[in-house]
Design a protein around this motif. Structure first.
Motif, PDB file in Angstrom:
ATOM      1  N   ALA A 235       0.828  -1.212   0.000  1.00 42.17           N
ATOM      2  CA  ALA A 235       0.000   0.000   0.000  1.00 42.17           C
ATOM      3  C   ALA A 235       0.864   1.265   0.000  1.00 42.17           C
ATOM      4  CB  ALA A 235      -0.921  -0.013   1.217  1.00 42.17           C
ATOM      5  N   VAL A 236       2.110   1.137   0.455  1.00 49.11           N
ATOM      6  CA  VAL A 236       2.931   2.355   0.591  1.00 49.11           C
ATOM      7  C   VAL A 236       4.265   2.340  -0.169  1.00 49.11           C
ATOM      8  CG1 VAL A 236       1.936   3.189   2.769  1.00 49.11           C
ATOM      9  CG2 VAL A 236       3.752   1.486   2.843  1.00 49.11           C
ATOM     10  N   VAL A 237       4.667   1.160  -0.639  1.00 44.67           N
ATOM     11  CA  VAL A 237       5.939   1.089  -1.374  1.00 44.67           C
ATOM     12  C   VAL A 237       5.664   0.494  -2.764  1.00 44.67           C
ATOM     13  CG1 VAL A 237       8.245  -0.004  -1.425  1.00 44.67           C
ATOM     14  CG2 VAL A 237       7.336   0.847   0.733  1.00 44.67           C
ATOM     15  N   PRO A 238       6.129   1.153  -3.835  1.00 43.89           N
ATOM     16  CA  PRO A 238       5.886   0.609  -5.174  1.00 43.89           C
ATOM     17  C   PRO A 238       6.587  -0.743  -5.384  1.00 43.89           C
ATOM     18  CG  PRO A 238       7.265   2.604  -5.265  1.00 43.89           C
ATOM     19  CD  PRO A 238       6.863   2.423  -3.840  1.00 43.89           C
ATOM     20  N   GLU A 239       5.966  -1.612  -6.168  1.00 41.70           N
ATOM     21  CA  GLU A 239       6.508  -2.975  -6.312  1.00 41.70           C
ATOM     22  C   GLU A 239       7.923  -2.999  -6.903  1.00 41.70           C
ATOM     23  OE1 GLU A 239       3.508  -4.189  -9.829  1.00 41.70           O
ATOM     24  OE2 GLU A 239       3.028  -5.166  -7.926  1.00 41.70           O
ATOM     25  N   GLU A 240       8.271  -1.980  -7.675  1.00 47.59           N
ATOM     26  CA  GLU A 240       9.638  -1.980  -8.241  1.00 47.59           C
ATOM     27  C   GLU A 240      10.710  -1.687  -7.183  1.00 47.59           C
ATOM     28  OE1 GLU A 240       7.125  -0.140  -9.355  1.00 47.59           O
ATOM     29  OE2 GLU A 240       7.662   1.969  -9.529  1.00 47.59           O
ATOM     30  N   ARG A 241      10.252  -1.392  -5.943  1.00 49.11           N
ATOM     31  CA  ARG A 241      11.226  -1.217  -4.859  1.00 49.11           C
ATOM     32  C   ARG A 241      11.064  -2.308  -3.801  1.00 49.11           C
ATOM     33  NH1 ARG A 241      11.563   3.223  -1.676  1.00 49.11           N
ATOM     34  NH2 ARG A 241       9.629   4.269  -2.215  1.00 49.11           N
ATOM     35  N   ILE A 242      10.436  -3.424  -4.218  1.00 49.71           N
ATOM     36  CA  ILE A 242      10.213  -4.544  -3.279  1.00 49.71           C
ATOM     37  C   ILE A 242      10.878  -5.816  -3.811  1.00 49.71           C
ATOM     38  CG2 ILE A 242       8.457  -6.059  -2.261  1.00 49.71           C
ATOM     39  CD1 ILE A 242       6.500  -3.697  -2.305  1.00 49.71           C
ATOM     40  N   ALA A 243      11.507  -6.571  -2.892  1.00 51.22           N
ATOM     41  CA  ALA A 243      12.035  -7.904  -3.225  1.00 51.22           C
ATOM     42  C   ALA A 243      11.424  -8.912  -2.258  1.00 51.22           C
ATOM     43  CB  ALA A 243      13.554  -7.919  -3.106  1.00 51.22           C
ATOM     44  N   LEU A 244      11.102 -10.091  -2.773  1.00 50.93           N
ATOM     45  CA  LEU A 244      10.545 -11.149  -1.922  1.00 50.93           C
ATOM     46  C   LEU A 244      11.475 -12.358  -1.921  1.00 50.93           C
ATOM     47  CD1 LEU A 244       6.749 -11.154  -2.962  1.00 50.93           C
ATOM     48  CD2 LEU A 244       7.829  -9.955  -1.045  1.00 50.93           C
ATOM     49  N   VAL A 245      11.670 -12.923  -0.732  1.00 46.66           N
ATOM     50  CA  VAL A 245      12.516 -14.109  -0.621  1.00 46.66           C
ATOM     51  C   VAL A 245      11.738 -15.179   0.149  1.00 46.66           C
ATOM     52  CG1 VAL A 245      14.716 -15.048   0.190  1.00 46.66           C
ATOM     53  CG2 VAL A 245      14.601 -12.683  -0.608  1.00 46.66           C
TER      54      VAL A 245
ATOM     55  N   ARG B  25      -1.144 -15.410  -6.038  1.00 45.48           N
ATOM     56  CA  ARG B  25      -2.228 -15.078  -5.099  1.00 45.48           C
ATOM     57  C   ARG B  25      -2.333 -13.589  -4.832  1.00 45.48           C
ATOM     58  NH1 ARG B  25      -0.321 -18.921  -1.254  1.00 45.48           N
ATOM     59  NH2 ARG B  25      -1.126 -20.884  -1.987  1.00 45.48           N
ATOM     60  N   THR B  26      -1.178 -12.939  -4.693  1.00 45.11           N
ATOM     61  CA  THR B  26      -1.192 -11.517  -4.327  1.00 45.11           C
ATOM     62  C   THR B  26      -1.209 -10.617  -5.560  1.00 45.11           C
ATOM     63  OG1 THR B  26       1.214 -11.514  -4.251  1.00 45.11           O
ATOM     64  CG2 THR B  26       0.079 -11.900  -2.171  1.00 45.11           C
ATOM     65  N   GLY B  27      -0.802 -11.167  -6.709  1.00 40.76           N
ATOM     66  CA  GLY B  27      -0.748 -10.364  -7.936  1.00 40.76           C
ATOM     67  C   GLY B  27       0.409  -9.382  -7.957  1.00 40.76           C
ATOM     68  N   ILE B  28       1.311  -9.500  -7.002  1.00 45.09           N
ATOM     69  CA  ILE B  28       2.437  -8.564  -6.936  1.00 45.09           C
ATOM     70  C   ILE B  28       3.501  -8.935  -7.981  1.00 45.09           C
ATOM     71  CG2 ILE B  28       3.721  -9.855  -5.144  1.00 45.09           C
ATOM     72  CD1 ILE B  28       4.558  -7.127  -3.982  1.00 45.09           C
ATOM     73  N   ARG B  29       4.155  -7.887  -8.532  1.00 42.64           N
ATOM     74  CA  ARG B  29       5.273  -8.125  -9.447  1.00 42.64           C
ATOM     75  C   ARG B  29       6.489  -7.377  -8.911  1.00 42.64           C
ATOM     76  NH1 ARG B  29       3.641  -6.931 -15.333  1.00 42.64           N
ATOM     77  NH2 ARG B  29       2.825  -5.069 -14.339  1.00 42.64           N
ATOM     78  N   PRO B  30       7.169  -7.980  -7.932  1.00 42.42           N
ATOM     79  CA  PRO B  30       8.293  -7.285  -7.297  1.00 42.42           C
ATOM     80  C   PRO B  30       9.497  -7.188  -8.234  1.00 42.42           C
ATOM     81  CG  PRO B  30       8.150  -9.528  -6.488  1.00 42.42           C
ATOM     82  CD  PRO B  30       6.990  -9.342  -7.426  1.00 42.42           C
ATOM     83  N   ALA B  31      10.439  -6.322  -7.871  1.00 44.72           N
ATOM     84  CA  ALA B  31      11.650  -6.165  -8.681  1.00 44.72           C
ATOM     85  C   ALA B  31      12.459  -7.461  -8.691  1.00 44.72           C
ATOM     86  CB  ALA B  31      12.492  -5.027  -8.109  1.00 44.72           C
TER      87      ALA B  31
END
Ligand SMILES: Cc1cc2nc3c(=O)[nH]c(=O)nc-3n(C[C@H](O)[C@H](O)[C@H](O)COP(=O)(O)O)c2cc1C
Length: 185
Positions: free
Chosen positions: A81-91, A117-123
């Motif tokens: 909700a507060v950080v754009p997905e291009e600045r997120i990494a998931l491990v 499930r989340t539809g997120i497209r992280p960096a």
């Protein structure tokens, strides 16, 4: 002009400690590359503050019985909700990632499902192998993990303790993160 050291905010959810060990090492590797890291345990608070000042945010979560730990899933909702997905990494930390080709979203079912499930497209999204420690598990958990291991061709001897984490992969991850954090405007 003095350039400011980039910083990654790392959040993690760990049940048995391996995810914590992985993010601690990752933080050290990042430090060697001149990237700062602040590390937050998601179990320490019911709603940890999302660090929107950081250049990049990494969320690491262990898998238990097919799902990432609930604290990480809840945090991801708030993070997005507060950080754009291009600045997120998931491990994703799990035992499936001990096998070749299971470190990517294409190859790792837990990571793939998390993204789906989340539809997120992280960096960046990767899976890292965790630790198997039969003697430390409760009877039921040991039986269940033995069953999973038996299906997937892993060890079933109840005395087995193996750290499958590939530390050079963790080091490579620190390089990828450094590239991302230094190239993001
Ligand atoms: C009760 C239990 C359930 C687990 N379920 C899975 C699973 O479904 N798939 C998998 O690949 N690994 C599974 N694992 C392996 C963990 O993901 C692995 O041990 C990881 O290192 C745990 O991270 P942590 O030490 O930070 O909690 C399970 C482990 C335990 C103890």
């Amino acid at each position: 002009m003095v350039s400011q050291r980039p910083r990654i905010a790392i959040y993690y959810a760990s049940h048995d400690g391996q995810t914590r060990k992985i993010v601690d090492r990752l933080g050290e590797f990042l430090g060697m590359r001149g990237v700062g890291a602040t590390i937050t345990d998601l179990s320490a608070s019911s709603s940890p503050i999302v660090d929107t000042e950081a250049d990049f945010v990494l969320l690491a979560a262990a898998i238990r019985y097919g799902f990432h730990l609930p604290a990480a899933r809840r945090f991801l909702t708030r993070l997005r909700a507060v950080v754009p997905e291009e600045r997120i990494a998931l491990v994703s930390i799990n035992l499936t990632a001990r096998k070749a080709g299971r470190q990517t979203a294409e190859g790792n079912v837990y990571l793939r499902n998390w993204l789906k499930r989340t539809g997120i497209r992280p960096a960046l999204a990767v899976a890292v192998a965790g630790r198997l420690d039969y003697p430390a598990y409760r009877w039921f958990d040991r039986m269940m993990i033995q069953a999973i291991m038996s299906i997937s061709g892993g060890p079933t001897d109840p005395t087995t303790v193996v750290e499958y984490t590939n530390w050079s992969e963790v080091e490579n991850l620190s390089q990828k993160l450094t590239n991302l954090v230094t190239s993001t405007p």
